[in-house]
Motif scaffolding. Structure first.
Motif, short mmCIF file in Angstrom:
data_model
loop_
_atom_site.label_atom_id
_atom_site.label_comp_id
_atom_site.label_asym_id
_atom_site.label_seq_id
_atom_site.Cartn_x
_atom_site.Cartn_y
_atom_site.Cartn_z
N TYR A 229 0.85 -1.28 -0.02
CA TYR A 229 0.01 -0.19 -0.04
C TYR A 229 0.87 1.34 0.06
O TYR A 229 0.73 2.23 -0.74
CB TYR A 229 -1.03 0.11 1.15
CG TYR A 229 -2.03 1.22 1.33
CD1 TYR A 229 -3.19 1.43 0.54
CD2 TYR A 229 -1.55 2.38 2.05
CE1 TYR A 229 -3.91 2.46 0.50
CE2 TYR A 229 -2.34 3.63 2.18
CZ TYR A 229 -3.58 3.41 1.47
OH TYR A 229 -4.25 4.66 1.42
N THR A 230 1.98 1.20 0.75
CA THR A 230 2.76 2.54 1.02
C THR A 230 3.45 2.75 -0.33
O THR A 230 3.45 3.64 -0.82
CB THR A 230 3.75 2.36 2.15
OG1 THR A 230 4.32 1.17 2.15
CG2 THR A 230 2.90 2.84 3.61
N VAL A 231 3.96 1.63 -1.15
CA VAL A 231 4.59 1.72 -2.23
C VAL A 231 3.67 2.24 -3.44
O VAL A 231 3.95 3.34 -3.98
CB VAL A 231 5.27 0.32 -2.71
CG1 VAL A 231 5.66 0.46 -4.22
CG2 VAL A 231 6.29 0.04 -1.90
N SER A 232 2.40 1.66 -3.29
CA SER A 232 1.52 2.40 -4.38
C SER A 232 1.16 3.59 -4.08
O SER A 232 1.06 4.33 -5.08
CB SER A 232 0.22 1.30 -4.35
OG SER A 232 -0.69 1.54 -3.44
N ARG A 233 0.94 4.15 -2.83
CA ARG A 233 0.79 5.40 -2.75
C ARG A 233 1.75 6.09 -3.25
O ARG A 233 1.45 7.46 -3.86
CB ARG A 233 0.43 5.65 -1.14
CG ARG A 233 -0.60 5.09 -0.59
CD ARG A 233 -2.06 5.24 -1.31
NE ARG A 233 -2.68 6.27 -0.85
CZ ARG A 233 -4.01 6.78 -1.69
NH1 ARG A 233 -4.15 5.82 -2.84
NH2 ARG A 233 -4.49 7.81 -1.36
N VAL A 234 3.09 6.11 -3.01
CA VAL A 234 3.91 6.71 -3.53
C VAL A 234 3.91 6.62 -5.15
O VAL A 234 4.22 7.83 -5.62
CB VAL A 234 5.41 6.26 -2.96
CG1 VAL A 234 6.66 7.05 -3.64
CG2 VAL A 234 5.63 6.36 -1.43
N GLU A 235 3.67 5.54 -5.70
CA GLU A 235 3.77 5.56 -7.01
C GLU A 235 2.56 6.55 -7.67
O GLU A 235 2.71 7.10 -8.87
CB GLU A 235 3.66 3.95 -7.47
CG GLU A 235 4.70 3.32 -7.45
CD GLU A 235 4.70 1.75 -7.66
OE1 GLU A 235 5.61 1.09 -7.39
OE2 GLU A 235 3.45 1.55 -7.85
N LYS A 236 1.58 6.38 -7.12
CA LYS A 236 0.43 7.19 -7.37
C LYS A 236 0.61 8.90 -7.13
O LYS A 236 -0.38 9.45 -7.65
CB LYS A 236 -0.90 6.82 -6.49
CG LYS A 236 -1.81 5.90 -7.34
CD LYS A 236 -3.11 5.44 -6.45
CE LYS A 236 -4.27 4.74 -6.93
NZ LYS A 236 -5.24 4.67 -6.36
N GLY A 237 1.67 9.17 -6.35
CA GLY A 237 2.10 10.56 -5.97
C GLY A 237 1.14 10.92 -4.79
O GLY A 237 1.05 12.11 -4.58
N LYS A 238 0.47 10.09 -4.15
CA LYS A 238 -0.40 10.58 -3.14
C LYS A 238 0.40 10.68 -1.86
O LYS A 238 -0.14 10.87 -0.78
CB LYS A 238 -1.67 9.60 -2.81
CG LYS A 238 -2.30 9.37 -4.19
CD LYS A 238 -3.60 10.11 -3.99
CE LYS A 238 -4.26 10.18 -5.43
NZ LYS A 238 -5.74 10.26 -5.33
N LEU A 239 1.71 10.21 -1.64
CA LEU A 239 2.60 10.25 -0.65
C LEU A 239 4.00 10.11 -0.86
O LEU A 239 4.14 9.85 -1.65
CB LEU A 239 2.22 8.54 0.22
CG LEU A 239 2.93 8.31 1.41
CD1 LEU A 239 2.07 9.21 2.78
CD2 LEU A 239 2.72 7.01 1.90
N SER A 240 4.74 11.32 -0.01
CA SER A 240 5.94 11.48 -0.38
C SER A 240 6.90 10.13 0.09
O SER A 240 6.50 9.29 0.91
CB SER A 240 6.58 12.52 0.45
OG SER A 240 6.71 12.22 1.72
#
Ligand code: 3HC
Length: 292
Positions: A52-63
């Motif tokens: 989840y954390t990796v996908s949020r970073v990939e989506k640009g939703k999390l630094s």
């Protein structure tokens, strides 16, 4: 104890709700431990957190920094004693069985620091059914998240007659710190606010289905295209779990003896087949082809 003293959160149960609540707490900057008696479920929760954390970073939703910080914040530990030993706030999210919850709260009372607040994420049961299993009823409260907990903003805080005002206040502020929209219930009532309202809709939907008035697909369509709901009651039950619906109903029946609380035939049939919804690949709808 004020909200500023809450640094460490322990989440008990890593299933449907627990894994997302733990992820939310770690992302919210709290040192978080997540535990489950089932090693496989705990591993699945850890895998979810990582992907989840990796996908949020990939989506640009999390630094990338925030993801790294969340990784550093969270631990998945099989031993409940270890998980809660430094906890300031504990959130229990195990299956809806009253006896099990009471046993867990009695254990938490012995294992967690004396100042810790013990919250239950029960979907239906008020915390006064549980609080007297501990020596700190004034620190026991309902904190009810919605599925998927990472997405749904609402959290119900239920201020039971045994709760100290400080417990309700800290719990409310904790939800705000987690980016949620808390609502305060000033009185205990089974099912709280939203599950009572959704339950009324679901009861009617199941009745219409069981009477053969319409298919579950068409009943869902009516909610989607006539009332603008994001998903119909059958699709929603697949998301929250047919096992949860069955267990909740059976617990309510056991406690009250009221036959109206029994699960509907369509729910019982799927429960006994092991078709719990999305998590097993089939419930009312078929998810076997859904992309992983
Ligand atoms: N876990 C984490 N995130 C999820 C997710 C999940 N299971 N499902 C969807 N998301 C995220 C997506 O990543 C996406 O995030 P982004 O916009 O930041 O990139 C966002 O949610 C939207 O996802 P999708 O575009 O894939 O799908 P939808 O737009 O159809 O939204 C939904 C999915 C949020 C689940 C929406 O259908 C919805 O709001 N459904 C109703 C849910 C509901 O009513 N919940 C309450 C249930 S009752 C309950 O929980 C009571 C309890 O006691 C059981």
């Amino acid at each position: 104890m004020g909200i500023d003293k809450i640094k460490n959160i322990a989440v008990i149960g890593a299933g449907n709700m627990g894994h997302q609540i733990a992820t939310l707490c770690a992302l919210g900057g709290f040192r978080t431990t997540c535990t489950d008696v089932n090693g496989e479920v705990l591993k699945k929760a850890e895998n979810f957190f990582n992907s989840y954390t990796v996908s949020r970073v990939e989506k640009g939703k999390l630094s990338a920094d925030a993801a790294r910080q969340a990784q550093a914040n969270i631990r998945f530990v099989p031993d409940m004693k270890e998980a809660v030993k430094d906890a300031d706030y504990v959130i229990e999210a195990v299956v809806e069985l009253l006896d099990l919850k009471r046993k867990i709260f009695a254990d938490l009372d012995r294992m967690a620091p004396k100042h810790a607040i013990l919250a239950t994420n029960s979907s239906r049961m008020v915390s006064s059914l549980i609080a007297d299993a501990t020596s700190r009823p004034e620190k026991v409260i309902n904190l009810h998240f919605f599925n998927p907990a990472l997405v749904m903003k609402l959290v119900e805080v239920v201020n039971g007659p045994h709760c100290a005002p400080e417990t309700a206040d800290v719990s409310f502020k904790l939800c705000e710190k987690l980016g949620k929209v808390p609502v305060m219930l000033n009185k205990e009532v089974e099912g709280f606010l939203l599950n009572r309202m959704l339950g009324a809709l679901l009861r009617e939907a199941l009745w219409l289905h069981d009477m053969g008035v319409a298919s579950f697909e068409d009943i869902d369509k009516a909610c989607l295209y006539g009332a603008g709901h994001p998903m119909g009651p059958f699709r929603l039950m697949d998301l929250t779990g047919i096992d949860l619906e069955y267990t909740m109903r059976m617990e309510a029946f056991r406690r009250t003896g009221d036959r109206a609380q029994l699960p509907s035939p369509g729910v019982a049939e799927r429960y006994f087949r092991g078709d719990y919804g999305e998590k097993t690949g089939r419930g009312w709808f078929d998810y076997s082809q859904k992309k992983k």
